[in-house]
Design an enzyme around this catalytic site. Structure first.
Site, PDB file in Angstrom:
ATOM      1  N   HIS A   1     -17.932  43.071 -33.253  1.00  0.00           N
ATOM      2  CA  HIS A   1     -18.098  43.755 -34.470  1.00  0.00           C
ATOM      3  C   HIS A   1     -16.985  44.466 -34.997  1.00  0.00           C
ATOM      4  O   HIS A   1     -15.967  44.888 -34.265  1.00  0.00           O
ATOM      5  CB  HIS A   1     -19.083  44.721 -34.347  1.00  0.00           C
ATOM      6  CG  HIS A   1     -19.015  45.673 -33.064  1.00  0.00           C
ATOM      7  ND1 HIS A   1     -19.162  45.271 -31.741  1.00  0.00           N
ATOM      8  CD2 HIS A   1     -18.759  46.987 -32.979  1.00  0.00           C
ATOM      9  CE1 HIS A   1     -18.918  46.243 -30.895  1.00  0.00           C
ATOM     10  NE2 HIS A   1     -18.696  47.415 -31.427  1.00  0.00           N
TER      11      HIS A   1
ATOM     12  N   HIS B   1     -15.472  47.747 -37.158  1.00  0.00           N
ATOM     13  CA  HIS B   1     -15.754  48.984 -37.790  1.00  0.00           C
ATOM     14  C   HIS B   1     -14.937  49.212 -39.022  1.00  0.00           C
ATOM     15  O   HIS B   1     -13.870  48.730 -38.970  1.00  0.00           O
ATOM     16  CB  HIS B   1     -15.401  50.085 -36.610  1.00  0.00           C
ATOM     17  CG  HIS B   1     -16.178  50.160 -35.547  1.00  0.00           C
ATOM     18  ND1 HIS B   1     -17.079  50.869 -35.239  1.00  0.00           N
ATOM     19  CD2 HIS B   1     -15.834  49.578 -34.257  1.00  0.00           C
ATOM     20  CE1 HIS B   1     -17.468  50.641 -33.961  1.00  0.00           C
ATOM     21  NE2 HIS B   1     -16.767  49.771 -33.424  1.00  0.00           N
TER      22      HIS B   1
END
Length: 446
Positions: free
Chosen positions: A408, A410
């Site tokens: 992922h 950010h």
């Protein structure tokens, strides 16, 4: 987290075997020699537990660490028959913030059932199941992704086998471990067999039930791979392993196991042989210090490079399947972007792949990664236009710096100092995140 990460990086360089003795500890970890401040809301505690295993419940003690939140947990296994339980190590680890479970195997020290080496391994596996049971996780605040198994002497082969047969164990710490199979092979020499029977079995029977010198001698002679320390160590090459042997004990057994793990490709293996006896009688502070220092280098199993591969049970996979609600900022057939519910700043967004089953940047297909970056860029532009920050941070972590084993990115606004993801931010309710998501959705560039 940052300190643990740095410690891991430095210790990995010391892989291999052969240190002559323990390091000097002029300033051992505080938890070894100092009581921590009391926590009135979540104090340290001791729980007497009963661990179900093969039709009986054996005796255990769980030393519960102080503090809120989940705690890493150590399963500490004693030897034959268990006169040395290493409870000083348990207390030091608890003061350092770890839960510690100790136990008495079936047929030993009042636990019901029949004692045997095979039963000890079964009981170790039952103890892991106990720690992972939902009721224990809740009651004792156990972090099931950071369970480490340690064992001394016979407990060493038990710990090694339990860990080898359980891919979710984060790391293994062996203290002058025994190798029952190797001892059995030594029985080809009658003198060695007699020495083992007289030195290790004959005087140890009183605390043990349902067995005999002859039964344990026969089990040793017939021991196979399940009780083979070297065979178990080869299966531990994919995660942190520390082996500490004793010169006046059976240190050669542990050294051989560590060498086997290194030969199997283990870069996280450390081995030392100390100038002490089998019980580490004159090096208890050093042993406690070594254990505590090493424990904090062991990352969570699922999120580390040493852990199992991507699996569909992680929280982001569940979000993709619609099982958990989120405030969505962007979605197509390959990418999902949504508000982080622990935002470092207002506007913190997570960008994930819906199609790539990858834990980190090394595992993801370049095409999937490129698509994530394109979406992350669009999110960054929207954050700039909505919040007018001094900057926009794009951050992507790998291994034990990552909290979810699903790659992922950010993306969040920064104002002067950049926030640190190593300190969990306060949780934001979905109702507060939805309006922010709506502003970002409206500002996304075409």
């Amino acid at each position: 987290m940052k300190l643990a990460h740095l410690l891991m990086a430095s210790l990995l360089l010391a892989s291999g075997a052969g240190a002559a003795g323990p390091p000097a500890y002029p300033n051992p970890p505080l938890s070894v020699i100092t009581d921590p401040p009391a926590d009135a809301k979540n104090p340290a505690a001791m729980a007497v537990v009963r661990i179900p295993t093969h039709g009986v419940s054996i005796n255990g003690v769980l030393y519960v660490a102080a503090g809120s939140g989940s705690h890493p947990t150590l399963l500490l296994l004693h030897g034959l028959p268990g006169n040395e339980q290493n409870l000083d190590l348990a207390q030091a680890a608890r003061r350092a913030g770890w839960n510690v479970l100790t136990l008495h195997y079936r047929g030993s020290w009042g636990s019901p059932g029949t004692y045997s080496f095979a039963h000890c391994i079964e009981d170790g596996k039952a103890a892991l199941a106990f720690l992972r049971a939902p009721q224990a996780v809740k009651a004792y605040r156990i972090n099931v992704d950071r369970i480490v198994v340690a064992g001394h002497s016979l407990g060493g082969i038990v710990a090694a086998r339990v860990s080898a047969d359980d891919d979710a164990v984060a790391g293994t710490f062996l203290i002058d471990p025994a190798d029952i199979a190797a001892t059995g092979r030594d029985f080809a020499d009658p003198a060695k067999k007699q020495a083992f029977v007289e030195g290790e079995l004959r005087g140890d029977m009183p605390p043990l039930a349902g067995t005999s010198v002859e039964a344990l001698s026969d089990e040793t002679a017939q021991a196979g791979e399940a009780l083979d320390l070297v065979a178990a160590a080869r299966k531990l090459a994919d995660r942190p392993l520390m082996v500490i042997g004793a010169e006046r004990g059976i240190g050669q057994r542990g050294k051989a196991a560590a060498e086997a793990a290194v030969a199997a490709g283990g870069p996280w293996v450390q081995s030392e042989t100390w100038a002490t006896d089998h019980s580490f009688s004159d090096m208890r502070i050093a042993l406690s210090a070594r254990l505590v220092g090493w424990l904090w280098t062991v990352p969570p199993r699922a999120t580390s490079f040493t852990g199992p591969g991507w699996n569909g049970g992680n929280v982001f996979a569940r979000i993709i399947r619609g099982e958990l609600p989120v405030a969505k900022v962007y979605e197509d057939d390959r990418v999902l972007a949504f508000m982080d519910n622990h935002p470092e700043s207002v506007g913190h967004v997570l960008v994930i792949s819906k199609t790539a089953h990858a834990r980190n940047v090394m595992e993801i297909d370049p095409a999937d990664l490129a698509r994530l970056i394109v979406v992350a860029r669009r999110i960054a532009i929207a954050e700039r236009d909505v919040f007018h920050p001094t900057g926009v941070v794009l951050q992507q972590n790998n291994g034990n710096a990552s909290s979810v084993p699903h790659l992922h990115i950010h993306v969040y606004p920064a104002y002067g100092d950049v926030p640190s993801l190593s300190t969990p931010a306060k949780e934001a309710p979905l109702a507060e995140l939805e309006p922010v998501a709506a502003k970002l959705r409206a500002a996304l560039p075409k």
